[in-house]
Structure formats: C-alpha cells, structure tokens
Design an enzyme around this catalytic site. Sequence first.
Site, short mmCIF file in Angstrom:
data_model
loop_
_atom_site.label_atom_id
_atom_site.label_comp_id
_atom_site.label_asym_id
_atom_site.label_seq_id
_atom_site.Cartn_x
_atom_site.Cartn_y
_atom_site.Cartn_z
N HIS A 443 87.69 -69.00 61.69
CA HIS A 443 86.29 -69.44 61.63
C HIS A 443 86.12 -70.93 61.94
CE1 HIS A 443 85.71 -66.12 58.31
NE2 HIS A 443 85.78 -65.60 59.52
C1 LIG Z 1 90.04 -62.18 64.31
C2 LIG Z 1 88.68 -62.67 63.96
C3 LIG Z 1 87.92 -61.97 63.05
C4 LIG Z 1 86.66 -62.46 62.69
N1 LIG Z 1 85.90 -61.72 61.83
C5 LIG Z 1 84.65 -62.16 61.52
C6 LIG Z 1 83.81 -61.39 60.70
O1 LIG Z 1 84.17 -60.28 60.28
N2 LIG Z 1 82.59 -61.89 60.39
C7 LIG Z 1 82.17 -63.10 60.83
O2 LIG Z 1 81.08 -63.53 60.48
N3 LIG Z 1 82.93 -63.84 61.65
C8 LIG Z 1 84.14 -63.38 62.02
N4 LIG Z 1 84.90 -64.11 62.89
C9 LIG Z 1 84.36 -65.37 63.42
C10 LIG Z 1 83.21 -65.18 64.39
O3 LIG Z 1 83.47 -64.14 65.29
C11 LIG Z 1 82.99 -66.50 65.10
O4 LIG Z 1 82.76 -67.49 64.12
C12 LIG Z 1 81.80 -66.49 66.04
O5 LIG Z 1 81.89 -65.46 66.99
C13 LIG Z 1 81.70 -67.84 66.74
O6 LIG Z 1 80.59 -67.84 67.57
P1 LIG Z 1 80.43 -68.93 68.71
O7 LIG Z 1 79.22 -68.58 69.48
O8 LIG Z 1 80.51 -70.27 68.11
O9 LIG Z 1 81.73 -68.80 69.62
P2 LIG Z 1 82.50 -67.49 70.26
O10 LIG Z 1 81.88 -66.27 69.70
O11 LIG Z 1 83.89 -67.76 70.00
O12 LIG Z 1 82.11 -67.61 71.77
C14 LIG Z 1 82.48 -68.70 72.56
C15 LIG Z 1 82.59 -68.23 74.01
O13 LIG Z 1 82.58 -69.38 74.85
C16 LIG Z 1 83.47 -69.17 75.91
N5 LIG Z 1 83.86 -70.48 76.45
C17 LIG Z 1 84.64 -71.43 75.88
N6 LIG Z 1 84.75 -72.50 76.69
C18 LIG Z 1 84.02 -72.21 77.81
C19 LIG Z 1 83.74 -72.92 79.01
N7 LIG Z 1 84.23 -74.14 79.23
N8 LIG Z 1 82.97 -72.31 79.95
C20 LIG Z 1 82.47 -71.08 79.74
N9 LIG Z 1 82.70 -70.36 78.62
C21 LIG Z 1 83.45 -70.93 77.67
C22 LIG Z 1 84.62 -68.42 75.28
O14 LIG Z 1 85.35 -67.72 76.29
C23 LIG Z 1 83.87 -67.49 74.32
O15 LIG Z 1 83.57 -66.27 74.95
C24 LIG Z 1 86.16 -63.65 63.26
C25 LIG Z 1 86.92 -64.34 64.19
C26 LIG Z 1 88.17 -63.85 64.55
C27 LIG Z 1 88.97 -64.64 65.53
#
Ligand SMILES: Cc1cc2nc3c(=O)[nH]c(=O)nc-3n(C[C@H](O)[C@H](O)[C@H](O)COP(=O)(O)OP(=O)(O)OC[C@H]3O[C@@H](n4cnc5c(N)ncnc54)[C@H](O)[C@@H]3O)c2cc1C
Lengths: 509, 173
Positions: A443
């Site tokens: 997270h």
């Molecule tokens: C194994 C695991 C289990 C989890 N279980 C839970 C759960 O049960 N409940 C919960 O609430 N949370 C859970 N989480 C955490 C949750 O999924 C994340 O906190 C959340 O998805 C983060 O959202 P975000 O939009 O910040 O980033 P992400 O969802 O990580 O998305 C970021 C995206 O940006 C893309 N990216 C990065 N750099 C670039 C770039 N330069 N150009 C273009 N694209 C780029 C990446 O490829 C990715 O697809 C879990 C995480 C993991 C790893």
Amino acid sequence: MIRRGRDLRGDVVLDADAVVVGTGAGGGMAMRELARAGLDVVALEAGGHHGPADFDQREESMLPMLFEEAGARTTHDRAIRVLQGRGVGGSTVHNTNLCKRTPPELLELWERRHGVSGCGPADLAPVFDEVERDLSVAEIAETLRNPNNRVLERGVRALGVRGGPLRHNRVGCRQSGFCELGCAYDAKQNSLKVLVPQALASGRATLLSDTRADRIEHDGDGVRGVRATACDARGAEVASVTVRARVVVLAASATGSAALAWRSALPDPHDRLGRGLHLHPGAAVAGVFDERIDGFAGIPQSYECTEWLDFAEASDRRVWITTVFAHPVGTAAAMPGFGAAHTALMRQYPHLAVLVAMVHDRSEGRVEIDAEGFPVLRYTLGLRDREQLATGLRGGARLLLAAGAREVVVPSATPLRVRCEADLDAIGPWLGEPHAMPLTAVHPMGGMCLGDDPHASVVASTGEHHQVRGLFALDASLFPTSIGVPPQLSIYAFARHLARHAVERARAR
Amino acid sequence: MSAVSATLGALAGALSWLRVHDAGRDAALGARLVALAPWEHELVRHLARRLVAPDVDAEVPLPSTDAVGVADFVDRWIARMRPSMRRDLGRLFRYVEHVAPLAIGHARPFTTLDEASQDRALAALAASPVGDLRAGFEGLKALVAMGYWRDPRTWPAIGYPGPIVGPAKGEGE
Ligand SMILES: Cc1cc2nc3c(=O)[nH]c(=O)nc-3n(C[C@H](O)[C@H](O)[C@H](O)COP(=O)(O)OP(=O)(O)OC[C@H]3O[C@@H](n4cnc5c(N)ncnc54)[C@H](O)[C@@H]3O)c2cc1C
Ligand code: SF4
C-alpha cells in the site's frame, strides 16, 4: 478506443482536453469522470492491456505481466519488498478486493493538521456511498469464509478481541483464491472491469497501453501535455508519443507519479516532492495445524482483527491483522532458512494458516529517482513502528495458537518457533530491522501530498499542483499520512471527489 | 548508487581481476544464455541445489533442481530486471563465488566446495552482520524459489493442486 502501444510506430501526436497517466484506482476513476463530463481524454498506461483470458493463475507468468519489476521492487536498501501493479487497471487487477473507507478520524486530522479543506467526513460520505455502489462493495458472507479466515475468526473469538468480517468489491466470485494473480473469472469490480470500460463507452476516451509517460511538458506555470514512449511486448521502444492537453492528471501510483514529476523537473520551491511516503509495511506469521487449511483456496482476506488498531492522533495501537496467503513461489521465498529444513516446512504447506500484521506507519520516506529515472523508495522503519510490528506479530501468533495451531513459525533470518505464551517474548522490535525478516508493503501512499499550504504539500486540496496550473495528482500519492486501512476505496473516492476540479480547469482555459 | 551497490561493489570490486570463466567450457553455454555469464549459470546451479535441497527419498519425491532447470529459468528471469538491480546481482554473484567461502575459512571458489561447506558458507551469508549481504541471500533464495517452485512437478509433494483456470468450485455470491 484502446490502442496498444506495441502497434504504434514513428512519432504520434494527439490532442486532448486532458491526459491521464496510469489507469489504476485513481487513473481509472479520473479517466471516467473526465470522459463523462464530455472532455476528450487520452489515458497513458505503461503496462499492457490484459483480460481474464490472460490470467493463468501461475506466479511465473503473472508476476512479470501484472507487477512492477516482476514483483522485485523494494525500498532503497532492499529491506522491504514493495508490490505494485502495472497494466491497464493498475494494482486493482491483482489486489484482494478489500474495501474500507478512510477512517473519519484521519480525514479530520488532515483538516486539522495538514491544511486539507473540503475533504472532511461529511464531504466524502456521499462519495463513498457512490463509489461503493459503482463497485458493488458488499460484506463477504460468513458461508464464504475459507479455512484460513476461519482460523482468524476462531482466534479472535477465543481471545475475546476485536475483529469482524470485511467488505469486498467482487461479483460472481468463484472462490478460486487466485486474486493476487488476476481474476480469470472477471469477478473483480475494479478499474479494469468497471471504470475503464465506462470511460471508453462514453466515446470521449482513448487509452494507449504499453505507453510510458516520460515527461510532463510544462512552462513552469501551466502544463502543455505529456511526452511518452510506446514499447513492444519485450519493452523495446517502438514509437514516441506526444499528447498535447490543457490538463494532466498524474495517477501513476505513489511511486510512479512522484518519479514522473522528478523526471519532469517540476518547480518544487519548498522541497516537498516525494516526501511523506508511507508503506503500511507488513510481516507474516504462519501457524502449523494438524488439519489441512489449504489457505491457497477460497476467498482471501475476508476477516480482520482490529484489536491493536485505532486512529486517534497519538494512538499507540497502530497495527492491523488479517489473513494472507501465497502460492508456492511466494511461500518458499518467505519461509525461513534453506535446504532440508526449508523443504520440510514447504511440505507443511497445506497445513499452514498465515496472518499478516500491517503497520499504520508514522515512519516517513521519500520517493526519488535513480540515474535511469526509475523510482527509488527511501524508507526506513522507525523504532516506534518496529514496536508496532512486534505487537502485531505477537498478536498474530497468539491468535493462531488460540485457534489451535500446533506451533507458529516466525520467518525471521534466525527462525523462531512459538509454541506457548512464554515463547512470545522472543518477538521484539528487532524483527523490524532491515533484513531481520521478510517485510512486504502493498500500500504505498504519499509523495505528492495534499494540503493548502505550499510549504507543506505538493498539491492543493483540489488535487492541483501548487505551482503548475492544470497538473493534478489523483492517486495514492495524495494522502498526507498513512491511512491505516487498505487504500483502494479511499483512492477511488478521492479521485472521484477531486476530478471535478480537473474538469473545471480543462473547461476554463 | 544504492547502499547495496556500494557495499557489494566495495567487497567484490577488488576481485574483478579474478578469472571467473573457462573459455572452452563456456562457449556453447554462453551462446544460449540471455543474461548470465556461464560461470554465473554454474554458480546458480550450485546455489539452487543447496538452497532447495529437495529430499528425493520422501514418499512423494521432489525433482532435482537441475531436472527443473532452475539456472536456465533464472537466466531468462533476470534479463527483465532493471539495470541497477542486474548490476547489484552481478556483484553479489562475484561475492558469493569468491568472498563468501573466506568467511568459513576456504580460499577456493564456492562452486568448488563440497556440499557441507557450501551450506556453511550460505548459512554465514544468511546470518551476516552486514544487512546488504543478508538481503543478497534473501534475493538469491527468492530467485531460486521462483525457478524451482513454479514448476508443476514440485507441487504434488507440497499438496498444492495448481491452477484451476476454467469453472471452479462454488456458485459465486
Ligand atoms: C498484492 C496487493 C494486494 C492489494 N490488496 C488490496 C486490497 O485488498 N484492498 C485495497 O484497498 N488495496 C489493496 N491493494 C492496494 C491497492 O490496489 C492500491 O493502493 C491502489 O490500486 C493504488 O492506486 P493508484 O491509482 O495509486 O495506483 P495503481 O493502481 O498502482 O495504478 C498505477 C498505474 O500507473 C501505471 N504507471 C506507472 N508509471 C507510469 C508511467 N510513467 N506512464 C504510464 N503509466 C504509468 C502503472 O503501470 C499502473 O498501472 C493491494 C495491492 C497489492 C500490490
Ligand atoms: S477468489 Fe474470486 S475474485 Fe479472486 S480470483 Fe478467484 S474468482 Fe476471482
């Protein structure tokens, strides 16, 4: 429309009202909200576009397909493994579907201490209601609790401590237990299945997969767009992409957004960029049972123990316990020792029930970049947090023993076996020191923190960058502190809540 | 440069003059390897045998690490790593081959030690007072674990039924 970066060639130039970088929890929501508002949106996603038919439930193929650095990303000193998603849907593709709202105590704290405005409990309650409806969030029924989670429930009841069932975003779940390797049954109500398709259905959105944003184009005052590189399946560069837009939304995750900001040399007069990184570092304890548990099967993480967790400002109860289970490769990497002793433990695999203790951390790290532009996560777990980790590991071991475990294995470098209360004393804060035992964080949060004071934050309470007009951060980077609960629902909700400011900015110019 | 690179670089850099390859033996192997040098491939084979040490005599036997092809898998796997991590891993391999044996009183390369000595060298690495080296040990273990336990032939012995893509149990919620 989805265009695969691997099919692009030469120099591609696109015009849009807004460009969204990343398509995980924050990006999927931002993309949908902007498109629904009638704006032309281009979303750039560094990873590929994969669907249920691609998810083969095997670690060797899913780790490289769905995780940043094939699951090998760590903090700067390799002490904490940091798992993050890569691909359309981001980390929501392989997450466990847990949904918890941001604790109201923290929303109030952010208003009181971090200069956040318009994001209090009353502002966000209706947003959470909407998001939970959108993503079909519901409690996992008691009848669907798998044996690993039943062990936790049994332990909670036996010790008379606080615990209860959890809510998830899944519909049509077949209880396969492979959530962390992507859902082959399309049961996850996540960004990939719900939000990205809704954005595309509006007819206003274009998604470029396999296209990595390299640099935000800006003139130090306002944004002009994004420069990106499209890659083929092996990561070789095949095209350069320029998207000209009046609004840029960073949603590349807590590590990716700050890294992109660093690469773009954004103004940072108060040296705030990348600061405030929190990880919720966690460690596991495994109970060995006489009966088969088969923790790899059934719905993961349907029950929690919150006895050692509350959100008061000066709280000394900052550790959350739930179940966790890994497939063979993950289990083998986490099990202590090597050789014959390790193999003997692996043979106990179906008899293990595993709990994780995750710290609502006060330790603050910083996202930086290395010479090649990759994120570097400078983060060290402080003593207070190591004490919390020890409390959680002791709690986890007690829960497992109370539930009937023959013994509990603490996978420290020097393996610890706990068979009775007296053995618990060996579990101490030393276990949180670098490389004393495997620590994992799923997270990451912070790095472009929210707040109205530019001396203390990177983006304003609207999500817009303090210095660069039209640049928004709408992902896990926003949170000014650790949130102590699984973050996806908070990210979806904040992106939903703040996207309207990006819409206004795009329309205004 | 990360702290890990710095430590491993300092420890192993001094050894860069060592001959770590055998041109004749290596030619054919080198032609098919993607990321590892032939001597690194040989080292990974030795590491895999000791880190996993499958108990082949058990009722449900485990295949050997060579039969599973752990070193070949590791070669393909690390080809995808980010450059800085590959550099650190290269330094770590050099360290394990040439420096780790010194910790248990041997001045010979790791791959020439007998099994008991290799186990002692690995135990010393796992318990090293230097955090970067303990991290290195865990990294090697994780690589080998991936190369071995990913293979369906290892699953019956640990009661893991494997993927169930296709209709699974339960009717859903
Ligand atoms: C194994 C695991 C289990 C989890 N279980 C839970 C759960 O049960 N409940 C919960 O609430 N949370 C859970 N989480 C955490 C949750 O999924 C994340 O906190 C959340 O998805 C983060 O959202 P975000 O939009 O910040 O980033 P992400 O969802 O990580 O998305 C970021 C995206 O940006 C893309 N990216 C990065 N750099 C670039 C770039 N330069 N150009 C273009 N694209 C780029 C990446 O490829 C990715 O697809 C879990 C995480 C993991 C790893
Ligand atoms: S447990 Fe349910 S949501 Fe998870 S992978 Fe299996 S079917 Fe999909």
